[in-house]
Design a protein around this motif. Sequence first.
Motif, PDB file in Angstrom:
ATOM      1  N   UNK A 153     -39.045  -8.785  87.045  1.00  0.00           N
ATOM      2  CA  UNK A 153     -37.724  -8.733  86.453  1.00  0.00           C
ATOM      3  C   UNK A 153     -36.991  -7.530  87.029  1.00  0.00           C
ATOM      4  N   UNK A 187     -34.795  -4.315  86.937  1.00  0.00           N
ATOM      5  CA  UNK A 187     -34.446  -3.268  85.983  1.00  0.00           C
ATOM      6  C   UNK A 187     -33.108  -2.636  86.371  1.00  0.00           C
ATOM      7  N   UNK A 188     -32.874  -2.538  87.664  1.00  0.00           N
ATOM      8  CA  UNK A 188     -31.570  -2.113  88.188  1.00  0.00           C
ATOM      9  C   UNK A 188     -31.470  -2.742  89.577  1.00  0.00           C
ATOM     10  N   UNK A 233     -34.347  -2.532  91.979  1.00  0.00           N
ATOM     11  CA  UNK A 233     -35.429  -1.847  91.249  1.00  0.00           C
ATOM     12  C   UNK A 233     -36.051  -2.862  90.288  1.00  0.00           C
ATOM     13  N   UNK A 234     -37.338  -3.108  90.447  1.00  0.00           N
ATOM     14  CA  UNK A 234     -37.993  -4.188  89.702  1.00  0.00           C
ATOM     15  C   UNK A 234     -39.148  -3.700  88.823  1.00  0.00           C
ATOM     16  N   UNK A 235     -39.332  -4.413  87.713  1.00  0.00           N
ATOM     17  CA  UNK A 235     -40.549  -4.277  86.918  1.00  0.00           C
ATOM     18  C   UNK A 235     -41.474  -5.416  87.311  1.00  0.00           C
ATOM     19  N   UNK A 236     -42.733  -5.080  87.520  1.00  0.00           N
ATOM     20  CA  UNK A 236     -43.745  -6.100  87.789  1.00  0.00           C
ATOM     21  C   UNK A 236     -44.368  -6.502  86.464  1.00  0.00           C
ATOM     22  N   UNK A 237     -44.127  -7.745  86.059  1.00  0.00           N
ATOM     23  CA  UNK A 237     -44.720  -8.248  84.828  1.00  0.00           C
ATOM     24  C   UNK A 237     -46.211  -8.490  85.085  1.00  0.00           C
ATOM     25  N   UNK A 238     -46.981  -8.846  84.048  1.00  0.00           N
ATOM     26  CA  UNK A 238     -48.433  -8.938  84.240  1.00  0.00           C
ATOM     27  C   UNK A 238     -48.868  -9.749  85.457  1.00  0.00           C
ATOM     28  N   UNK A 253     -47.986  -7.797  88.620  1.00  0.00           N
ATOM     29  CA  UNK A 253     -48.882  -6.658  88.801  1.00  0.00           C
ATOM     30  C   UNK A 253     -50.223  -7.101  89.382  1.00  0.00           C
ATOM     31  N   UNK A 289     -49.846  -7.929  93.113  1.00  0.00           N
ATOM     32  CA  UNK A 289     -49.673  -6.646  93.804  1.00  0.00           C
ATOM     33  C   UNK A 289     -51.025  -5.965  93.993  1.00  0.00           C
ATOM     34  N   UNK A 319     -36.809   0.883  95.139  1.00  0.00           N
ATOM     35  CA  UNK A 319     -38.096   1.490  94.769  1.00  0.00           C
ATOM     36  C   UNK A 319     -39.142   0.429  95.045  1.00  0.00           C
ATOM     37  N   UNK A 376     -43.484  -0.499  96.429  1.00  0.00           N
ATOM     38  CA  UNK A 376     -44.840  -0.003  96.672  1.00  0.00           C
ATOM     39  C   UNK A 376     -45.133  -0.063  98.164  1.00  0.00           C
TER      40      UNK A 376
END
Lengths: 568, 568
Positions: A33, A35-36, A39-44, A47, A50, A154, A156
Amino acid sequence: MRHSQTLIPTLKEVPADAEIASHKLLVRAGYIRQTAAGVYSFLPLGNRVLKHVEEIIREEMDRVGAVEMLMPALQPADLWKQSGRWYNFGAELMRVNDRHERQFALGATHEEVITKLIGDEVKSYKRLPLTVYQIQSKFRDEKRPRFGLLRGREFTMKDAYSFHQSTESLDDMYDKMFRAYSNIFRRCGLDFRAVIADSGAMGGKDTHEFMVLSEIGEDTIAYSDHSSFAANIEMAPVNNEYLQPNEEAKPLELIDTPGRYTMHDVAQYLDQPLANGMKSLLFKVDEEFVLVLSRGDHDINEVKLKNAYQATNVEMATEAEINEVLGANAGSVGPVHIDQIDVIADHAVRSIMNGYCGANQDDKHFINVCPDRDFKVNAYYDLRFIQEGDPSPDGQGTIQFARGIEVGHVFKLGNIYADKIGAGFLNEQGKQETMTMGCYGIGVSRTLAAIVEQFHDEDGIVWPKAIAPYDLHLLTMNPKHQDQFELSESLYQQLQQKRFSVLYDDRKERPGVKFADSDLIGLPVRLTVGKRAQEGYVECKVRATGEQFDIHISELDEKLTALLESSH
Amino acid sequence: MRHSQTLIPTLKEVPADAEIASHKLLVRAGYIRQTAAGVYSFLPLGNRVLKHVEEIIREEMDRVGAVEMLMPALQPADLWKQSGRWYNFGAELMRVNDRHERQFALGATHEEVITKLIGDEVKSYKRLPLTVYQIQSKFRDEKRPRFGLLRGREFTMKDAYSFHQSTESLDDMYDKMFRAYSNIFRRCGLDFRAVIADSGAMGGKDTHEFMVLSEIGEDTIAYSDHSSFAANIEMAPVNNEYLQPNEEAKPLELIDTPGRYTMHDVAQYLDQPLANGMKSLLFKVDEEFVLVLSRGDHDINEVKLKNAYQATNVEMATEAEINEVLGANAGSVGPVHIDQIDVIADHAVRSIMNGYCGANQDDKHFINVCPDRDFKVNAYYDLRFIQEGDPSPDGQGTIQFARGIEVGHVFKLGNIYADKIGAGFLNEQGKQETMTMGCYGIGVSRTLAAIVEQFHDEDGIVWPKAIAPYDLHLLTMNPKHQDQFELSESLYQQLQQKRFSVLYDDRKERPGVKFADSDLIGLPVRLTVGKRAQEGYVECKVRATGEQFDIHISELDEKLTALLESSH
């Protein structure tokens, strides 16, 4: 993992800002999802994939003797000033002040920090060579973040740095890293090419990019259809053997070409092939004007021009400058009677006989032009872009083009950073020398996106086994049906004991919803517990092939092992 | 891992800025290096111990059903403005602008981001409860970064967040997390206490800190010597049963106490016990003045005072304010004849008979003072700090003090963030409700430092087995000696095949250097291949006990397994 216990927010709708498959699918299937912007959040699930890519990278790094460490994101500005990149990295480098107004860079890369560290801690040839790596978040303030994980702000990254006593030692590690990178991307299931690349702003020379073939790639790769040759189109050398024309030289002639200012229009007007024209472009190379010639059907590659002059800056002259220097508009300039500036040409120009070019008078061209007879060429270079159909520079096969996504990069840095930051050592003779360095990066989150670009269909993602968040997707058609519920629960336990990783859709949802989500999420094998539960039969579906069959649970273990071994 | 291949820059000298054992030893033994004040690079050994702590955390988080994910460090300022913390987090929150001058916080914690995410993605009670966690870098711009990893500005943290339909569900997860935390710190080998804590700036209530007992800790823990009761001294309730005095009330009397302004001086002058005095302090509680009484041998706890009034701000009155409100200097004030402001008292004051207190005239005190006869008390509260020797509030044993390092924190946040950021769901009846949240943090790098504080001796670190970067340290006395070299090399391979992790000191260094480095680095077991190599004997040393013996390599496997199982 039970679906009810984790967070997999699948979507029916395609996100409005998503243009490419990996972006659409990773969002729709509940992996990431935003976040900005960028800029992303890795959901379960995100993750887990990744981490799977990271584990493959770790294993291959360990195998070549690279040692894992972890450096910080906050980097003192002083180090970046020492390397000069504080000033020339531009707006992509994010900068932050601490409470005492001391400046920091947010790590976009770690050459400065690691060179300082190794320079401080390693003082003798006895401790060289040394190769370290880390897997960690990087920050780059992209002007236009887009394409989901492909161009984020941002992300990895795995970055490795090697330190050497000699270029031979660097060459050795470079080769090992090259092979390790090939292993990594192969294990990720990817169709990729290692291409000769431009070292660009990072400094250094001898560099390869690892490109995943994909139509949405931002780079063009020129590769041979009969060998392993591949290069970024910016860097691909041209095989400069041309047929010598078999005709008599005719006398130079000035003719009117009213209103014809493009190579195409002039060729048509003269009824001559494009390849007989001499395209003449005025460049400013480090403030000196240079007239650069190529064949009418070729294009000048500015990277090659820059390298030919070892220049730091190359740009096209403006219309005003062209008029001032050559006395005509851009569409009518040429090399005849030019002596105030350098004239250089691509090798192909040398083989033109009785060609045509602008006459440095508006609306006039010369015909029957012969290079070296009618004008002086200061030097011939390889200056043009390679083209599809050209012979491969390695002499094997012909050149094809493909688009690629850059997922990795290996560099011979030499001693640029070691010089600037000050990383020296005492050699066997007790004399001070500068370390020689290599650096090696992989965009981890970007690799994920590249995998999805290559592994999806209209229903969703089709993960290679090594990357999939789970091996198996276990579905219950109707959890209210006692037989189905009990068999599902017991299979969930048993399969995990057999070392399969399982996502268990235990939700009270309609079968259609579960099937659609399962295709979208894209695990290698789906097991559905349905009407034949009482007989001990489940339905097995292979995501990649669509193959579907009923199987008795007593045969499940063996069959699943075989299926998962065969998939990628 | 071969020592020659990795980076372990041990130091003989103690780093100048290092004040505590963990800081000194982690630097000296080559685990970490400072990159900037409060910002560290984890060298290969440091990275390994960090990963070991992380793995323990992951296992215990997974066990309670928390699901791992990964959120970004760059967080939109808007979210922090919604929660209000953009303004009240202060200078500790690092802030950065992107190229378009949009503001971001560098993640100091992730309540805002996760609440927004879950609020957006979870809409129904069916998807609750949900607990997620991540292990990731946090940024806090400490005013005075010091103590190495204990108080850094960039550090690794595990943060978990749980979302619930009801407080009962939150209570359930809180209890599970409490047990998981206990398991984690126990598996790290730590001597710790779970203490009742103040929820402070994070909001919420019901919170425990996990404190590792250590003299260098910044917090004081009050714990029972006969039960599991433990609390941060700020929060420890007092058992308010006091002996009722067995004497007659005497008439109130005003006396001169020239130059006696402290409880101590007055007690001595009157030849009365401190416990008979009434310490009177003027506070400003949310802009209202309040006179607060405690027994002369007790100290007022401002956190309790704040909680008693449910105030947002409590501070001591200035000397000028005391004079203005009470008409005397601080050393001569008291509760008699005060009616313009509230007088409140700690429970212990109620049991004073014929006590003494300031008379609100400089250099004068009252004696034979009886509370509720000679002055009015608006209310009695538990207002004092607990003291060593006090009965434990749970009725079991007496209170002892210890210093502690906070390594973990569990919080019941309630719906503070869900309210502000907007995280609601539809309940079973289809009605909109606000989610109830918990949050649970562990300072991962800080835990490492705490482990070293508890596990070291004068020669170096003494790692618990579960955390040690490697199980075994294999040393060769003289690698030039063929027998020793060959046995070392073959042991290095064999031990790894037997699943021991091995650091192999293959350097050409003097034995003394290798032994000293080995003690400093602190692996559980050291194996030295020396003079008896030809007979197949090596020397085995247990780091924790100093136990040392020769052992034949045929018995090594069994012995090592036993040794490593018994150590922590």
